[in-house]
Motif scaffolding. Structure first.
Motif, PDB file in Angstrom:
ATOM      1  N   LEU A 185      -7.141   2.276  -5.113  1.00 51.84           N
ATOM      2  CA  LEU A 185      -6.959   1.154  -4.189  1.00 51.84           C
ATOM      3  C   LEU A 185      -7.893   0.001  -4.521  1.00 51.84           C
ATOM      4  O   LEU A 185      -7.518  -1.170  -4.431  1.00 51.84           O
ATOM      5  CB  LEU A 185      -7.166   1.630  -2.747  1.00 51.84           C
ATOM      6  CG  LEU A 185      -6.088   2.574  -2.198  1.00 51.84           C
ATOM      7  CD1 LEU A 185      -6.502   3.126  -0.842  1.00 51.84           C
ATOM      8  CD2 LEU A 185      -4.729   1.871  -2.095  1.00 51.84           C
ATOM      9  N   LEU A 195      -2.460  -4.881  -0.933  1.00 53.43           N
ATOM     10  CA  LEU A 195      -2.812  -3.466  -0.800  1.00 53.43           C
ATOM     11  C   LEU A 195      -1.740  -2.643  -0.096  1.00 53.43           C
ATOM     12  O   LEU A 195      -1.554  -1.469  -0.416  1.00 53.43           O
ATOM     13  CB  LEU A 195      -4.154  -3.323  -0.073  1.00 53.43           C
ATOM     14  CG  LEU A 195      -5.397  -3.520  -0.933  1.00 53.43           C
ATOM     15  CD1 LEU A 195      -6.652  -3.317  -0.106  1.00 53.43           C
ATOM     16  CD2 LEU A 195      -5.393  -2.562  -2.122  1.00 53.43           C
ATOM     17  N   HIS A 199      -0.210   0.520  -1.905  1.00 56.44           N
ATOM     18  CA  HIS A 199      -0.206   1.856  -1.294  1.00 56.44           C
ATOM     19  C   HIS A 199       1.203   2.436  -1.307  1.00 56.44           C
ATOM     20  O   HIS A 199       1.411   3.613  -1.649  1.00 56.44           O
ATOM     21  CB  HIS A 199      -0.741   1.774   0.134  1.00 56.44           C
ATOM     22  CG  HIS A 199      -0.842   3.100   0.821  1.00 56.44           C
ATOM     23  ND1 HIS A 199       0.190   3.631   1.570  1.00 56.44           N
ATOM     24  CD2 HIS A 199      -1.841   4.012   0.870  1.00 56.44           C
ATOM     25  CE1 HIS A 199      -0.179   4.798   2.052  1.00 56.44           C
ATOM     26  NE2 HIS A 199      -1.406   5.067   1.643  1.00 56.44           N
TER      27      HIS A 199
END
Length: 299
Positions: A185, A195, A199
């Motif tokens: 991440l 992000l 993800h």
């Protein structure tokens, strides 16, 4: 079947609630009576002591924070347990502790079954946690309905001690995966990616893991709140590295991950949440891993 459930932390309270929902009679006890309130409201009986809880039930389940506490509770309850009662130990113990306490229990005429679980507190609340049993098959068969109330995937791993090995292996992998997803991440964030999209893309890829999907979301929320602390992670990693020495297996990734948790404990304390190893990287680089739309707790 009437069970005494002793130890009502994040995991124990949810498992006891599952037994109640399935119609089992349950007597509960914890040093903190407040932890029993919702269970009493759901039909459980609150005992005044661990000894009283065990003496009034057919069988006893414990879910406790350390081998030392498990031994102290076991020695307290054994004299009052009913003839033919079994002890189901859901705490995460080392194999040596399981075998030693199993011998203590057997000497008092009580058969033990180790029953560590894996999957997270949120799955325990749903009755969907994975249960890893070790002990006599006849004890396993007798308590299978109770296990089915608490979990949806149940494995009899073999004799006493076998479940403690596989539980430590699964936890070791989870901690390694957590370190990996933290680094992934951060790489995405420093590379300028969104992000939330990163993800989701990882979750749809060959690099996915259960930990990425669950604890990764808590990192992105910023709560890190998986209801499992750094001290517990270090305990389990210690067990894993001990098995590595005993069985002659080099555990390079586990060793490096343990050092990350040592650093996290120094920075945030042993009671801090396990996913806060990601915060070590955030603090080092001055870069947070926040994204909108992720939960503070797993449901």
């Amino acid at each position: 079947m009437h069970y005494a459930y002793i130890g009502l932390g994040n995991l124990g309270a949810n498992c006891a609630a599952c037994l109640l929902r399935a119609g089992f009679e349950v007597t509960v006890y914890d040093l903190n009576p407040a932890l029993a309130e919702r269970l009493v409201a759901a039909g459980a009986v609150l005992a005044p002591s661990a000894e009283a809880a065990a003496a009034g039930a057919d069988h006893v389940i414990t879910c406790l924070p350390s081998p030392a506490v498990s031994e102290r509770v076991l020695r307290a309850i054994l004299p009052g347990m009913k003839p033919g009662a079994h002890w189901l130990e859901m705490s995460t113990l080392g194999r040596d502790d399981v075998l030693r306490l199993g011998a203590v229990s057997a000497a008092a005429g009580v058969q033990m079954m180790e029953l560590p679980v894996t999957g997270g507190v949120h799955l325990a609340a749903q009755g969907k946690i994975t249960m890893l049993a070790g002990g006599p098959v006849e004890v396993f068969d007798l308590h299978r309905p109770a296990m089915a109330a608490m979990g949806d995937r149940i494995f009899h791993m073999g004799d006493l001690g076998a479940a403690s090995i596989i539980k430590v292996i699964t936890n070791m992998l989870a901690f390694i995966h957590l370190k990996a997803t933290s680094e992934a991440l951060m790489l995405a964030k420093r590379g300028g990616l969104d992000l939330a999209q990163a993800h989701a893309a990882i979750a749809a890829s060959s690099g996915n893991s259960f930990v990425h999907e669950t604890e990764g979301a808590l990192i992105l929320n910023g709560s890190y709140d998986v209801a499992f602390n750094i001290d517990l992670a270090l305990k389990d990693l210690g067990f894993a590295l001990g098995f590595g020495r005993e069985f002659g297996v080099p555990l390079d990734l586990a060793s490096m991950t343990e050092q990350t948790y040592v650093a996290a404990k120094a920075a945030y304390g042993g009671a801090a949440q396990s996913p806060m190893i990601a915060k070590l990287l955030e603090d080092l680089l001055g870069t947070d891993l926040r994204a909108d739309g992720f939960p503070a707790r797993l449901e």
